[in-house]
Design an enzyme around this catalytic site. Sequence first.
Site, PDB file in Angstrom:
ATOM      1  N   ASP A   1       0.821  -1.210   0.000  1.00 53.76           N
ATOM      2  CA  ASP A   1       0.000   0.000   0.000  1.00 53.76           C
ATOM      3  C   ASP A   1       0.855   1.261   0.000  1.00 53.76           C
ATOM      4  O   ASP A   1       2.076   1.206   0.199  1.00 53.76           O
ATOM      5  CB  ASP A   1      -0.970  -0.005   1.192  1.00 53.76           C
ATOM      6  CG  ASP A   1      -0.298  -0.348   2.523  1.00 53.76           C
ATOM      7  OD1 ASP A   1       0.938  -0.382   2.579  1.00 53.76           O
ATOM      8  OD2 ASP A   1      -1.023  -0.559   3.511  1.00 53.76           O
TER       9      ASP A   1
ATOM     10  N   ASN B   1      -8.054  -1.906  13.974  1.00 48.08           N
ATOM     11  CA  ASN B   1      -9.454  -2.173  13.615  1.00 48.08           C
ATOM     12  C   ASN B   1      -9.576  -3.412  12.724  1.00 48.08           C
ATOM     13  O   ASN B   1     -10.609  -3.641  12.100  1.00 48.08           O
ATOM     14  CB  ASN B   1     -10.075  -0.948  12.926  1.00 48.08           C
ATOM     15  CG  ASN B   1      -9.377  -0.603  11.611  1.00 48.08           C
ATOM     16  OD1 ASN B   1      -8.440  -1.292  11.204  1.00 48.08           O
ATOM     17  ND2 ASN B   1      -9.820   0.447  10.958  1.00 48.08           N
TER      18      ASN B   1
ATOM     19  N   HIS C   1      -7.665  -4.062  10.030  1.00 44.75           N
ATOM     20  CA  HIS C   1      -7.356  -3.889   8.603  1.00 44.75           C
ATOM     21  C   HIS C   1      -6.061  -4.593   8.217  1.00 44.75           C
ATOM     22  O   HIS C   1      -5.180  -4.835   9.054  1.00 44.75           O
ATOM     23  CB  HIS C   1      -7.381  -2.417   8.178  1.00 44.75           C
ATOM     24  CG  HIS C   1      -6.217  -1.574   8.585  1.00 44.75           C
ATOM     25  ND1 HIS C   1      -6.356  -0.325   9.134  1.00 44.75           N
ATOM     26  CD2 HIS C   1      -4.884  -1.777   8.494  1.00 44.75           C
ATOM     27  CE1 HIS C   1      -5.173   0.200   9.358  1.00 44.75           C
ATOM     28  NE2 HIS C   1      -4.256  -0.665   8.989  1.00 44.75           N
TER      29      HIS C   1
ATOM     30  N   GLU D   1      -9.854  -1.375   4.811  1.00 48.80           N
ATOM     31  CA  GLU D   1     -10.534  -0.948   6.027  1.00 48.80           C
ATOM     32  C   GLU D   1     -11.849  -1.703   6.214  1.00 48.80           C
ATOM     33  O   GLU D   1     -12.393  -2.252   5.245  1.00 48.80           O
ATOM     34  CB  GLU D   1     -10.833   0.556   5.925  1.00 48.80           C
ATOM     35  CG  GLU D   1      -9.587   1.440   5.873  1.00 48.80           C
ATOM     36  CD  GLU D   1      -8.986   1.701   7.251  1.00 48.80           C
ATOM     37  OE1 GLU D   1      -8.952   0.782   8.094  1.00 48.80           O
ATOM     38  OE2 GLU D   1      -8.540   2.843   7.481  1.00 48.80           O
TER      39      GLU D   1
HETATM   40  C1  GLP Z   1      -0.781   0.848   8.510  1.00 47.50           C
HETATM   41  C2  GLP Z   1      -0.425  -0.012   7.311  1.00 47.50           C
HETATM   42  C3  GLP Z   1      -0.676  -1.472   7.581  1.00 47.50           C
HETATM   43  C4  GLP Z   1      -0.094  -1.856   8.929  1.00 47.50           C
HETATM   44  C5  GLP Z   1      -0.773  -1.078  10.002  1.00 47.50           C
HETATM   45  C6  GLP Z   1      -0.307  -1.433  11.411  1.00 47.50           C
HETATM   46  O1  GLP Z   1      -2.106   1.231   8.530  1.00 47.50           O
HETATM   47  N1  GLP Z   1      -1.137   0.353   6.132  1.00 47.50           N
HETATM   48  O2  GLP Z   1      -0.132  -2.251   6.537  1.00 47.50           O
HETATM   49  O3  GLP Z   1      -0.254  -3.238   9.139  1.00 47.50           O
HETATM   50  O4  GLP Z   1      -0.491   0.302   9.784  1.00 47.50           O
HETATM   51  O5  GLP Z   1       0.847  -0.738  11.712  1.00 47.50           O
HETATM   52  P1  GLP Z   1       1.768  -1.028  12.959  1.00 47.50           P
HETATM   53  O6  GLP Z   1       2.529  -2.261  12.606  1.00 47.50           O
HETATM   54  O7  GLP Z   1       2.661   0.171  13.053  1.00 47.50           O
HETATM   55  O8  GLP Z   1       0.895  -1.200  14.114  1.00 47.50           O
END
Ligand code: GLP
Length: 239
Positions: free
Chosen positions: A67, A134, A136, A141
Amino acid sequence: MRIIRAKDYDAMSAAAARLIAAQILLKPDCVLGLATGSSPVGAYQNLIAWNKTGALDFSAVRSVNLDEYAGLTPDHDQSYAYFMRHNLFNHVNIDLKNTNVPSGISGDGECQRYDKLIADLGGIDLQLLGLGVNGHIGFNEPDDHFSLGTHKVTLTESTRQANKRFFPSLDEVPTHAYTMGVRDILQARRVVMVASGTSKAQAIKDAFFGPVTPQVPASILQYHPDFVLVADEEALSLI
Ligand code: GLP
């Protein structure tokens, strides 16, 4: 689904890195699906260390990232393109020409281009994922349906709040992003998720011990034939 229970973030990172390293050793020109966020950083540090000792060779590896924020150029220090260069690509012998991150600035044709790119690479051998609080995955989302291919999303308030720690203020957190869809992710031959900390415990419980629903996008992974959750004790504390 398989769960690898790790004591803490470091043990989780080492276990996930071993799975990725095994993939590279088995197929040196494999296609890795890569993720951003704080969860995979420790795994990347292990991979960098093994590359430096000569134990792991990235010279033929291809990669596709999940992404990217809409509107951020690859040079923006909060873009995922920048994140990948600084947390992995600049420190291993991967050919930057073999690395791919969706473009946040190319407009709507980008979605089709990215899906075709993944297909032209022969699909993803191993997809690494983090987990949003959440539920995702990538930037898929909670919604009333699953989106299949790469698409543009409106980020939820909870995701913007969770990610604001990386930006000077909430106002500067982008409102939209491009992300691979669940078909792109499910078609990966192996999927590995890393999750650490109590903030992920509820999402893990909902995603993997509840119904499969687009309201908890990660729950679709229950259907994947080779899905490995690598999580630490805090993240697994509710199951
Ligand atoms: C972002 C990314 C996700 C990731 C998520 C969790 O939203 N788009 O791919 O998994 O954050 O991030 P973290 O690992 O910092 O909790």
